[in-house]
Enzyme design. Structure first.
Site, PDB file in Angstrom:
ATOM      1  N   HIS A  89       0.824  -1.214   0.000  1.00 31.29           N
ATOM      2  CA  HIS A  89       0.000   0.000   0.000  1.00 31.29           C
ATOM      3  C   HIS A  89       0.856   1.261   0.000  1.00 31.29           C
ATOM      4  O   HIS A  89       0.381   2.328  -0.396  1.00 31.29           O
ATOM      5  CB  HIS A  89      -1.012  -0.009   1.159  1.00 31.29           C
ATOM      6  CG  HIS A  89      -0.464   0.251   2.519  1.00 31.29           C
ATOM      7  ND1 HIS A  89      -0.177  -0.756   3.421  1.00 31.29           N
ATOM      8  CD2 HIS A  89      -0.174   1.405   3.160  1.00 31.29           C
ATOM      9  CE1 HIS A  89       0.255  -0.222   4.548  1.00 31.29           C
ATOM     10  NE2 HIS A  89       0.266   1.087   4.419  1.00 31.29           N
ATOM     11  N   ASP A 225       1.261  -7.734   2.168  1.00 25.93           N
ATOM     12  CA  ASP A 225       1.353  -6.291   1.961  1.00 25.93           C
ATOM     13  C   ASP A 225       2.814  -5.860   1.806  1.00 25.93           C
ATOM     14  O   ASP A 225       3.416  -5.296   2.718  1.00 25.93           O
ATOM     15  CB  ASP A 225       0.692  -5.569   3.135  1.00 25.93           C
ATOM     16  CG  ASP A 225       0.402  -4.107   2.836  1.00 25.93           C
ATOM     17  OD1 ASP A 225       0.890  -3.601   1.811  1.00 25.93           O
ATOM     18  OD2 ASP A 225      -0.311  -3.482   3.633  1.00 25.93           O
ATOM     19  N   SER A 659       4.002   2.291   8.422  1.00 20.04           N
ATOM     20  CA  SER A 659       3.751   1.349   7.334  1.00 20.04           C
ATOM     21  C   SER A 659       5.056   1.110   6.574  1.00 20.04           C
ATOM     22  O   SER A 659       5.706   2.052   6.131  1.00 20.04           O
ATOM     23  CB  SER A 659       2.690   1.901   6.387  1.00 20.04           C
ATOM     24  OG  SER A 659       1.430   1.940   6.998  1.00 20.04           O
TER      25      SER A 659
END
Length: 739
Positions: A89, A225, A659
């Site tokens: 992402h 991810d 992230s």
């Protein structure tokens, strides 16, 4: 099994008062201060390294394998040839920019099998921290106590710029100064910014986004991810703009990757750039988030995402255009919902009130403290009361009014219009026009007017109906009186889009040409520009001044309050709120108990992916290739007990910006890549709860399995340094598949 057993009496007491010592795994710590604040505790939890192995300016250390990826994520260096691992992402925008209906890398994935196939990404950067330094005295030099907040900030900025310039003079480095503890301390960060970052590999969305919005901010999680990039440098290994002559960057340190796996209680270190936390808010600040700001933003985004989702499902072109925008908007939409639930469950507002009662008692016990802090909390309360409606109005302007892309886009003409009106030089006007022209092209690349027309009908109604009436433009008040149903608002939006000249790229470019030559009438009479201008003017003249005054007062008062907390709670180790600077969070691998009778284990596996698989739900589609590997049990060296580990949870304190952060074991080896938090723990930006706050990480073994066995990109794995449970290199002992 991981849970806390508490007596009823202890549990009741814990809900009433915040602790005077920081929770065991709470904190986002400055690497510079690990030696004095955290080294002993980290080693007690299982760290085998010293603080200098994590942060050093004299030798290669873990910090030299961590980068800020773009402007809002983290990445880690996993080879001596500049290979960079981050989240799917985080790389999503770059993957999308390289995608089209014909080359749909979002859906199908992308793997560069040679260096020549690695794709450049203009504007993408990777930023290393070279060093950091406490520069509080230099930044605050010459600023008298009691200086008005706006003037103080000007002086702080000026002093900070001088410090940064002095630190980088004669070098290729960059630098900035960031405040800590609400402006009580200031730190210098010297950086090295690389501009040539190329896409190397990304799994298909069926792996990289498996679970979609349904599983986002949730556990158990089965999302692969991750995406892989490579940093390129000039021949001297220094940053350089993109060039075919650039070469892979040689880092000072890269992270070895452990295949040993994890177990409950194992030490975990998350190194990255957490974005924003507000751990020291008062009760009024928490209530503002919980009762005003979060609910307004969730309401608007719920309506927006519904429309976007419908149109994306109906058109591949729209799906690709809006993929990155949708993911960005949906991410915090769901996070805010979890945050509200978590704050309610913790009774956070009351706990803060209880702390304020105890703080007031401490203040009252000493005359000097009374003179410094005696009126502090009442003043904070008054300023929060003053800004409450203005916070709500700002939320509806940004989320609803300018959630209509056409209106947000219309405002991009304003700088050029102002230059023409002020009779700026022809050269300056041309420069601004060229900049605007590029912006127009970029905007329409990912814009669909029919979708935005539907959005306008829904969001303008919310903006008009939910904004305090006194803070609406007169133009919108008239519209509100004329349009009293959803159908009426949609009809208004249809008419707006039919009349504006700003909804197509060709007309928007012609409009630019007209304004640049001095003919501004077409723009100023355009209905979309008129509406956008009315909203922007009201924001600037009616909303922002009062809001900013209260916000500045709160900033000044909050600074004093944090100083008071630190003076009061002398046994507590304080960490500064996250502000997108490099931080260390440490904890241990652990599951958790989200509710009575429910216990979540600490890991998930490939078996769980197959259990969730649903060919009729795009969020849970499974690639035929992945299904084939599963059925054949063709897992290579990445299997454990007949399956492949996918993700795990730990107690690290993380937030947005973490992230892509590396999750590192006690020996300094990569065991995972952070990509999320559990929904029950999203309130940790404001209040940490050791029972429920968990970070979610991709297990490196699943990443390696996807790269090697699924994608056949074993040449990438061969670049990496794989190690066993004792930190011994596995070179030549792991069979890597290559196409």
């Amino acid at each position: 099994m991981f849970h806390f057993l508490r007596s009823a009496a202890f549990l009741a007491a814990s809900l009433l008062l915040l602790p005077t010592a920081v929770f065991a795994d709470e904190g986002m710590w400055l690497p510079l201060l690990l030696k004095q604040l955290n080294e002993a505790d980290m080693q007690k939890k299982g760290l085998k390294l010293k603080a200098e192995d994590i942060y050093s300016i004299n030798k290669g250390s873990l910090k030299d394998a961590v980068v800020q990826f773009g402007g809002g994520c983290t990445g880690e260096i996993i080879s001596d040839q500049g290979l960079l691992l981050t989240n799917h992402h985080c790389g999503y925008g770059q993957i999308q920019q390289h995608s089209s209906v014909e080359k749909d890398y979002l859906t199908k994935g992308y793997w560069a099998m040679t260096r020549a196939e690695e794709l450049p990404n203009p504007g993408l950067t990777a930023t290393f921290i070279v060093r950091m330094e406490d520069v509080t005295n230099q930044v605050l030099a010459g600023i008298a106590p009691g200086t008005a907040e706006a003037e103080r900030e000007k002086q702080v900025q000026a002093n900070g710029q001088k410090v940064a310039q002095a630190a980088t003079q004669g070098t290729h480095y960059q630098a900035f100064v960031r405040s800590m503890f609400g402006g009580n301390e200031y730190y210098l960060f010297v950086t090295e910014v690389f501009q040539d970052v190329r896409l190397v590999g990304a799994p298909p969305s069926s792996i990289g986004k498996f679970g979609g919005d349904t599983d986002n901010w949730a556990w158990p999680r089965h999302t692969g991810d991750f995406s892989i990039f490579r940093i390129y440098a000039g021949p001297d290994n220094k940053p350089a703009p993109y060039s075919a002559q650039n070469v892979p960057f040689k880092p000072r340190h890269h992270l070895p990757i452990s295949l040993a796996g994890i177990k409950p209680g194992d030490f975990t270190l998350v190194f990255g750039f957490p974005g924003r936390t507000n751990e020291y808010l008062t009760s009024w600040g928490v209530d503002e988030v919980y009762s005003v700001d979060d609910p307004a933003r969730v309401k608007v985004r719920t309506a927006l995402l519904k429309i976007w989702n419908e149109d994306m499902l109906a058109s591949d072109k729209v799906r690709i255009q809006y993929a990155a925008k949708y993911a960005s908007i949906a991410n915090y939409w769901k996070k805010w919902q979890g945050e509200m639930r978590g704050l309610k469950k913790l009774d956070a507002v009351q706990r803060k009130r209880n702390q304020e009662v105890e703080f007031t008692k401490w203040v009252a016990a000493d005359a000097t403290r009374q003179s410094t802090y005696g009126n502090l909390l009442p003043q904070l309360q008054a300023n929060y009361a003053q800004e409450r409606d203005y916070v709500l109005a700002r939320a509806y302007v940004t989320e609803a009014a300018f959630g209509v892309e056409l209106l947000r886009f219309a405002n991009t003409y304003a700088p050029l219009l102002d230059m023409v009106a002020s009779k700026a030089s022809a050269t300056d006007i041309k420069t601004q026009a060229d900049k605007t022209r590029t912006g127009i092209s970029n905007f329409f690349r990912n814009y669909n007017a029919p979708t935005d027309q539907k959005v306008a009908g829904a969001l303008l109604r919310i903006y008009a109906e939910e904004t305090p009436a006194a803070l609406l433009p007169e133009y919108v008040k008239t519209l509100k009186a004329q349009n009293t149903t959803p159908t009426a608002w949609q009809n208004f939006a249809n008419e707006l889009f039919a009349k504006t000249r700003l909804a197509t790229e060709a007309n928007a470019q012609k409009m630019l040409d007209e304004v640049a030559t001095g003919n501004t009438a077409l723009l100023t009479t355009d209905p979309a520009y008129q509406l956008a201008s009315a909203i922007q003017t009201t924001l600037r003249t009616k909303i922002q001044p009062t809001y900013q005054t209260a916000a500045d007062n709160i900033t000044l008062l909050q600074r004093t309050y944090v100083a008071g907390l630190r003076q009061w709670q002398t046994t507590r180790k304080f960490y500064p709120d996250a502000n997108s600077t490099l931080r260390v969070a440490y904890g241990q691998v652990a599951g958790y108990q989200p509710a009575d009778g429910v216990h979540y284990d600490y890991y998930t596996t490939l078996d769980g992916i197959m259990q969730k698989a649903d060919p009729n739900n795009p969020e849970f589609e499974v690639s035929p290739r992945l299904m084939e590997l599963y059925q054949k049990k063709d897992y290579g060296p990445y299997a454990v007990n007949g399956t492949v580990p996918v993700a795990f949870t730990a107690t690290n304190h993380t937030t947005g910006g973490n992230s892509g952060s590396p999750v590192i074991n006690g020996r300094g080896e990569l065991i995972g890549t952070n990509f999320d938090r559990d929904w029950e723990g999203t309130m940790s930006d404001i209040m940490y709860d050791p029972d429920r706050v968990r970070n979610i990480a991709l297990d490196v073994r699943y990443m390696l399995f996807v790269v090697d066995k699924f994608a056949g990109a074993g040449h990438l794995v061969k670049e990496m340094t794989l190690v066993d449970g004792k930190g011994k290199a596995l070179d030549g002992k792991v069979k890597i598949k290559q196409k």
